[in-house]
Structure formats: C-alpha cells, structure tokens
Write a protein that holds these residues in place. Structure first.
Motif: not given
Length: 349
Positions: A36-38, A50-56, A139-143
């Motif tokens: 996949p693309v990063p 705390g926190a919430v992480l979001h990504w597509s 695996p993709s590259a890092d985000s």
C-alpha cells in the motif's frame, strides 16, 4: 572405490544437499502490486483521558493498483520525558501494536479508522506513526509522524455562544482558569474550529488570548458549527484540552442578486418573447417576469424561470393594439429567496 571413500562421498553429498535446501537467504521482496501507499493523514485529537488517533485506509498500491482490503495496521508509539527530549535524537519507538484492518468500500472508495490512546503520563512527549499491510510480507512505508506533550490539560471551555449576521459570526465563551485537576492554569490560549454545513471541523484563525472570536469568512445561506478548546504551554509545547460542546449558527443571506440588464422583447404571431442578460452570482437561482398593460398602474408577475434560462414566452400577451410593458427581476437560493429590483420596463414592439 574403497568403502571409506564411498562413505565420505555419501556424507559429502548429504552435506551439500542440506546446505542447498536450508542455506541462508535474503528477506523476500514484497511484490509492488501488493504494497500500500503510505498513510499521509495521521492526526490526533486530545481528550480528557488521553488522545484519539485518526487515519484513512490507503486505497491503492505503490504501483497504482486499486486496493480492496487492508489486512492490518501496525501502530508505533514512543514515550520520552519532556525534560529529556532531544529534537536531533532518534525517536525510541516501542514494538508495534497490531490494529485490525478491513474491506475498503467500493462505492465511496474511502474508509477511516480511529484508535484510542490511554495511559499517558504527565510531563511526557508522545510520538506516533502507523503503517498498513495487505499481508504479512507487504508492509507500507511509514506514515506521517505526529507528536504531542501530555500534561494535565486545561478545562473545557464552557457556555460557547454565537451571534450571526449576514456577513459574520461573533463567538464568546467563558474564560478557562483551571486545569482538569483543579489546579490554576495561567496564560491560557484558545483554538476555534469550524465546520460548514455537513463538512468536517477545521481549525480557523490563530491561537487567541481572549475568549472571543469574530468569523468574517462566512457566506449567507449556510450553517456553521463552532467549537473551542483551551491550550496551555508546557516545556515549549502547547497542551490542548478537549473541545467544547459545539454551537450552531445560521448565516442569513440578506443580499439580493443584481438586477437583470439588457431586457429586450420580440413579438411573434401568437406571443411576446422576453430576453435578458444573466448575472454571475454564485447563488443566483432564477428570474421573475412582470407585465404591465398601458392602462394599468402596477405590473403583475406572470412567470418565473430557473437558471440557466434567460428567456420567457408570454403566450397571453395582448395584441399589438394595446401597449404592454415588461420588466425582469432576479432571485437567489435563500429561503425565502432575496429578490432584486425589477429592471426598467421595456415596451413590446
């Protein structure tokens, strides 16, 4: 051949066979069609706990092929005492956390996910990155990498209110003077976020020192929703609290479109056709046509046409033995619509 020599040959053959079957190999290279693309939209939102992480989800591979499913995500987290942080030192990420993936919808072609982050310690800086994979070896590259400093955040701003006019929205809220644990909070700043109609929230403006904001980047006929968060500075970073309860404001459009120009008429055997120039307003919805007979004092509306038409045929016009005059107005998409002044009257020839 002597028996000893035969045994040696057989043993040598076995050794060679063993080496050829179990010898050291380099790691296999994942086919580019499966990688996949990063991820490039990793972001975080701080909460009380705390926190919430979001990504597509990525939707294609590095070679441009469409993806239908993501097997899993690998989320990396690092924790560094804020006092020991070195901006040129490598980030000490822990072992990754596996987050389940899923099918990418065909129709929308886009899917997002979230992950709750807990067990944050005051006075520490946190770093996150994520990669995706379609299988164990792809695996993709890092985000993109995100980071924030966790300290006891400021309290949530209260009593957010908004007052809307036709060209601005004025916001006010109660000032924040404490952290969530009740300790005194000094030098608090505020961030305003806004969404338009059914869009998503986006931060607007600069950080504020006063509990008020005037939004002049609004358009009539739209609904805007606002929320505010308080931030305090710690070790050079801004520690953000949770956003306030949203407040919705409707901006009413009070401005009518421009009056139509260059109204002309053409008489046919059975009707009168009226033409005019269109305006260029973004919210222009249509036009209203008015007729006045020579023995009448005021015109009456005889029809309405919607954009993009700029012609109307009056099939009930009196014959050429009676004077008849036409004028045209424009109206917008507001509810109720704003109507312009009528154009100058034009006599049907």
């Amino acid at each position: 051949m002597k028996r000893g020599s035969l045994v040696c040959c057989l043993l040598g053959g076995l050794v060679l066979t063993s080496l050829s079957g179990c010898g050291y190999k380099n790691d296999p290279v994942a086919p580019q069609a499966l990688v996949p693309v990063p991820i490039d939209d990793l972001r975080y939102e701080l909460t009380d706990n705390g926190a919430v992480l979001h990504w597509s989800y990525p939707t294609e591979t590095v070679s441009g092929e469409d993806l239908t499913e993501i097997d899993s995500f690998m989320l990396y987290r690092a924790e560094v005492p804020a006092a020991d942080y070195c901006d040129t030192c490598p980030v000490p990420f822990d072992s990754p956390i596996k987050v389940d993936g899923g099918v990418i919808p065909e129709r929308e072609g886009k899917r997002a996910t979230s992950y709750d982050i807990g067990f944050l310690r005051p006075g520490h800086k946190y770093f996150f990155k994520v990669l995706s994979r379609t299988g164990w070896l792809t695996p993709s590259a890092d985000s993109n990498q995100v980071s924030f400093t966790w300290e006891t955040p400021p309290a949530v701003p209260q009593n957010l209110v908004a007052e809307a006019s036709d060209s601005m929205v004025s916001l006010q809220w109660q000032p924040v003077s404490e952290h969530l644990d009740g300790s005194t909070a000094d030098a608090i700043k505020y961030q305003v976020a806004r969404k338009e109609d059914k869009g998503s929230f986006k931060n607007i403006g600069e950080l504020l020192t006063m509990p008020e904001y005037v939004d002049t980047e609004v358009n009539g006929g739209h609904t805007y929703t606002y929320r505010v968060q308080a931030l305090s500075e710690y070790e050079g970073d801004m520690v953000a609290g949770e956003f306030s309860t949203p407040y919705q404001a409707e901006v009413i459009d009070l401005f009518a479109p421009a009056t139509p120009e260059n109204v002309t008429t053409v008489r046919t055997a059975n009707s009168v056709k009226i033409f005019w120039d269109q305006g260029d307003e973004a919210d222009l919805a249509g036009f209203r046509i008015y007729r006045r007979l020579g023995n009448e004092d005021a015109p009456i509306m005889i029809g309405e046409v919607k954009m993009p038409y700029n012609i109307y045929e009056d099939t009930e016009a009196p014959d050429e033995n009676m004077y008849v005059y036409y004028s045209v107005s424009s109206f917008d998409e507001s509810d109720p619509p704003n109507e312009s002044e009528r154009s100058a009257e034009v006599e049907a020839e």
